[in-house]
Design an enzyme around this catalytic site. Sequence first.
Site, short mmCIF file in Angstrom:
data_model
loop_
_atom_site.label_atom_id
_atom_site.label_comp_id
_atom_site.label_asym_id
_atom_site.label_seq_id
_atom_site.Cartn_x
_atom_site.Cartn_y
_atom_site.Cartn_z
N TYR A 76 -17.81 -6.08 0.45
CA TYR A 76 -16.64 -6.75 1.02
C TYR A 76 -16.69 -8.26 0.81
CZ TYR A 76 -14.48 -2.58 2.91
OH TYR A 76 -13.84 -1.38 3.00
N ARG A 79 -15.34 -8.83 -2.57
CA ARG A 79 -13.88 -8.73 -2.57
C ARG A 79 -13.25 -9.95 -1.90
NH1 ARG A 79 -12.27 -3.26 -0.24
NH2 ARG A 79 -10.25 -4.30 -0.36
N GLN A 110 -0.21 -3.30 3.81
CA GLN A 110 -1.48 -2.56 3.92
C GLN A 110 -2.62 -3.41 3.36
OE1 GLN A 110 -0.70 1.80 2.54
NE2 GLN A 110 0.97 0.56 1.74
N HIS A 128 -3.87 -2.68 7.91
CA HIS A 128 -5.26 -2.31 7.63
C HIS A 128 -6.23 -3.47 7.81
CE1 HIS A 128 -3.66 1.32 5.10
NE2 HIS A 128 -3.65 1.56 6.39
N SER A 206 0.90 3.50 -3.44
CA SER A 206 0.95 4.90 -3.84
C SER A 206 1.51 5.76 -2.71
CB SER A 206 -0.44 5.38 -4.25
OG SER A 206 -1.35 5.16 -3.19
N ASN A 230 7.63 -0.15 -8.43
CA ASN A 230 6.32 0.29 -8.89
C ASN A 230 6.39 0.49 -10.41
OD1 ASN A 230 3.84 2.00 -9.20
ND2 ASN A 230 3.94 2.08 -6.96
N GLN A 232 5.08 2.80 -11.98
CA GLN A 232 5.22 4.24 -12.25
C GLN A 232 5.92 4.91 -11.08
OE1 GLN A 232 1.29 5.62 -12.94
NE2 GLN A 232 0.44 4.47 -11.26
C1 BJW Z 1 2.00 -2.06 -8.88
C2 BJW Z 1 1.60 -3.03 -9.74
C3 BJW Z 1 2.45 -4.11 -9.90
C4 BJW Z 1 0.07 -1.55 -9.76
N1 BJW Z 1 3.59 -4.16 -9.22
N2 BJW Z 1 3.14 -2.12 -8.21
C5 BJW Z 1 -5.05 14.39 5.13
C6 BJW Z 1 -3.66 14.24 5.20
C7 BJW Z 1 -3.10 13.13 5.81
C8 BJW Z 1 -3.91 12.14 6.36
C9 BJW Z 1 -5.28 12.30 6.30
C10 BJW Z 1 -5.83 13.40 5.70
N3 BJW Z 1 -7.18 13.26 5.75
C11 BJW Z 1 -7.48 12.09 6.37
C12 BJW Z 1 -6.33 11.50 6.71
C13 BJW Z 1 -6.17 10.21 7.39
C14 BJW Z 1 -6.42 9.05 6.44
C15 BJW Z 1 -5.56 9.22 5.19
O1 BJW Z 1 -4.39 8.90 5.15
N4 BJW Z 1 -6.16 9.71 4.12
C16 BJW Z 1 -5.43 10.00 2.89
C17 BJW Z 1 -6.02 9.19 1.74
C18 BJW Z 1 -5.47 11.48 2.64
N5 BJW Z 1 -6.03 7.88 7.17
C19 BJW Z 1 -6.90 7.26 7.97
O2 BJW Z 1 -8.05 7.61 8.09
C20 BJW Z 1 -6.33 6.12 8.76
N6 BJW Z 1 -6.64 6.26 10.12
C21 BJW Z 1 -6.18 7.28 10.83
O3 BJW Z 1 -5.44 8.12 10.37
O4 BJW Z 1 -6.64 7.29 12.13
C22 BJW Z 1 -6.45 8.49 12.86
C23 BJW Z 1 -7.63 9.41 12.53
C24 BJW Z 1 -8.72 9.32 13.30
C25 BJW Z 1 -9.81 10.16 13.03
C26 BJW Z 1 -9.77 11.04 11.94
C27 BJW Z 1 -8.65 11.07 11.13
C28 BJW Z 1 -7.56 10.25 11.43
C29 BJW Z 1 -6.96 4.81 8.29
C30 BJW Z 1 -6.62 4.51 6.87
C31 BJW Z 1 -7.32 3.22 6.44
C32 BJW Z 1 -7.13 2.97 4.96
N7 BJW Z 1 -8.04 2.01 4.56
C33 BJW Z 1 -7.99 1.52 3.18
C34 BJW Z 1 -9.21 0.65 2.97
C35 BJW Z 1 -9.05 -0.66 3.77
C36 BJW Z 1 -10.26 -1.48 3.68
C37 BJW Z 1 -10.50 -1.96 2.29
O5 BJW Z 1 -9.65 -2.70 1.75
O6 BJW Z 1 -11.53 -1.59 1.73
O7 BJW Z 1 -6.76 0.79 2.96
S1 BJW Z 1 -7.90 2.81 1.96
C38 BJW Z 1 -6.89 1.91 0.83
O8 BJW Z 1 -5.64 2.63 0.67
C39 BJW Z 1 -6.55 0.59 1.55
C40 BJW Z 1 -5.07 0.47 1.26
O9 BJW Z 1 -4.44 -0.40 2.20
C41 BJW Z 1 -4.59 1.89 1.31
C42 BJW Z 1 -3.29 2.13 0.59
O10 BJW Z 1 -3.46 1.89 -0.78
P1 BJW Z 1 -2.27 1.24 -1.60
O11 BJW Z 1 -2.01 -0.12 -1.13
O12 BJW Z 1 -1.13 2.17 -1.66
O13 BJW Z 1 -2.96 1.09 -3.04
P2 BJW Z 1 -3.09 2.17 -4.22
O14 BJW Z 1 -4.15 1.70 -5.13
O15 BJW Z 1 -3.18 3.54 -3.69
O16 BJW Z 1 -1.67 2.06 -4.96
C43 BJW Z 1 -1.32 0.88 -5.66
C44 BJW Z 1 0.06 1.09 -6.27
O17 BJW Z 1 0.45 -0.12 -6.86
C45 BJW Z 1 0.11 2.17 -7.37
O18 BJW Z 1 1.19 3.06 -7.11
C46 BJW Z 1 0.36 1.38 -8.64
O19 BJW Z 1 1.17 2.09 -9.59
C47 BJW Z 1 1.09 0.18 -8.09
N8 BJW Z 1 1.00 -1.03 -8.90
N9 BJW Z 1 0.34 -2.63 -10.28
C48 BJW Z 1 3.88 -3.11 -8.38
N10 BJW Z 1 2.11 -5.11 -10.75
#
Ligand code: BJW
Length: 261
Positions: A76, A79, A110, A128, A206, A230, A232
């Site tokens: 971290y 980063r 996020q 987040h 995403s 996005n 894509q």
């Molecule tokens: C461009 C571009 C350009 C490129 N212009 N665009 C099953 C089903 C549903 C939910 C769950 C499940 N199993 C577990 C869960 C819960 C889980 C979850 O959702 N998991 C899924 C992955 C399945 N969620 C959690 O755990 C959350 N808490 C919670 O639910 O609490 C209740 C709970 C308690 C106990 C047990 C279970 C639940 C917390 C989620 C925390 C997420 N944390 C992260 C890391 C943060 C710290 C760090 O930075 O290291 O947050 S994960 C990561 O993903 C980060 C981001 O904020 C988050 C979202 O990602 P994002 O921003 O969408 O990025 P990408 O890379 O995915 O997408 C980028 C996009 O940009 C792409 O589409 C590209 O095409 C595009 N792009 N260039 C415009 N120039």
Amino acid sequence: MSQASIPSHTVIDEALSQRIRTARHIVFFTGAGVSAESGIPTFRDAQTGLWAQFDASELATPEAFQADPALVWGWYEWRRMKVLQAQPNPAHFAIARLTQRFPHATVITQNVDDLHERAGHSNILHLHGSLHQPRCFTCGVGYSFDNEIPVEPDYGRRVEPPRCARCDGLIRPGVVWFGESLPAQTLQQAFDAAAQCDVLFSIGTSGVVYPAAQMPHIARDANAAIVHINPQPVSGIYSDDWMLIGAAGDLLPKLEREVFF
Ligand code: BJW
Ligand code: ZN
């Protein structure tokens, strides 16, 4: 309105322009793609995303931090240094300018960087958390980086986390890891804004991480126009949504010009 694999609206047409010009409350919901053009890696992009190179379960869970605090803290810190060396890009600046045009505007991100703030917007809802606001893993008290000498931006380097001045516990990154709750008040404010807005832009995400990914669905249920930006097509698009394909740093200034000039 139904879920669609091919969206019917793919350009900034007159209908969208009208919806934007007449909106009273606008929401920008942003993800890692908004910071990609500043050189900050996304998470899930195939070649360049963080999760293509690193194992989320070893780095982004409370269990990972307990198992190996120096590995997680060092990653971290790497980063955080990348963010400190980065600058906001045209997408951040366009969002900051666009928010000035509406009676109400809410930026929900996020992202754990501070690039929206550095582009001139002060009131961002960080779902987040933040790389810049660490806290004690044990007692939760905040920790200030003020007098820290930054570590080298070398992603392989382990760094022992600092200790808490109050309880001597380990300081952890101020981000929301998998399985952790999002900050309750911030999440509620975001849900409220999504439920009350007229247009929601979902930019550079995403849309797979919950509960954040609910935002467009809440806004759509409240009859807002949903605009995805996005390079894509994203999953979970509905037939009435707009899907603008391209980089946020190109499309947002273009949209600003076409709608307002
Ligand atoms: C461009 C571009 C350009 C490129 N212009 N665009 C099953 C089903 C549903 C939910 C769950 C499940 N199993 C577990 C869960 C819960 C889980 C979850 O959702 N998991 C899924 C992955 C399945 N969620 C959690 O755990 C959350 N808490 C919670 O639910 O609490 C209740 C709970 C308690 C106990 C047990 C279970 C639940 C917390 C989620 C925390 C997420 N944390 C992260 C890391 C943060 C710290 C760090 O930075 O290291 O947050 S994960 C990561 O993903 C980060 C981001 O904020 C988050 C979202 O990602 P994002 O921003 O969408 O990025 P990408 O890379 O995915 O997408 C980028 C996009 O940009 C792409 O589409 C590209 O095409 C595009 N792009 N260039 C415009 N120039
Ligand atoms: Zn403490």
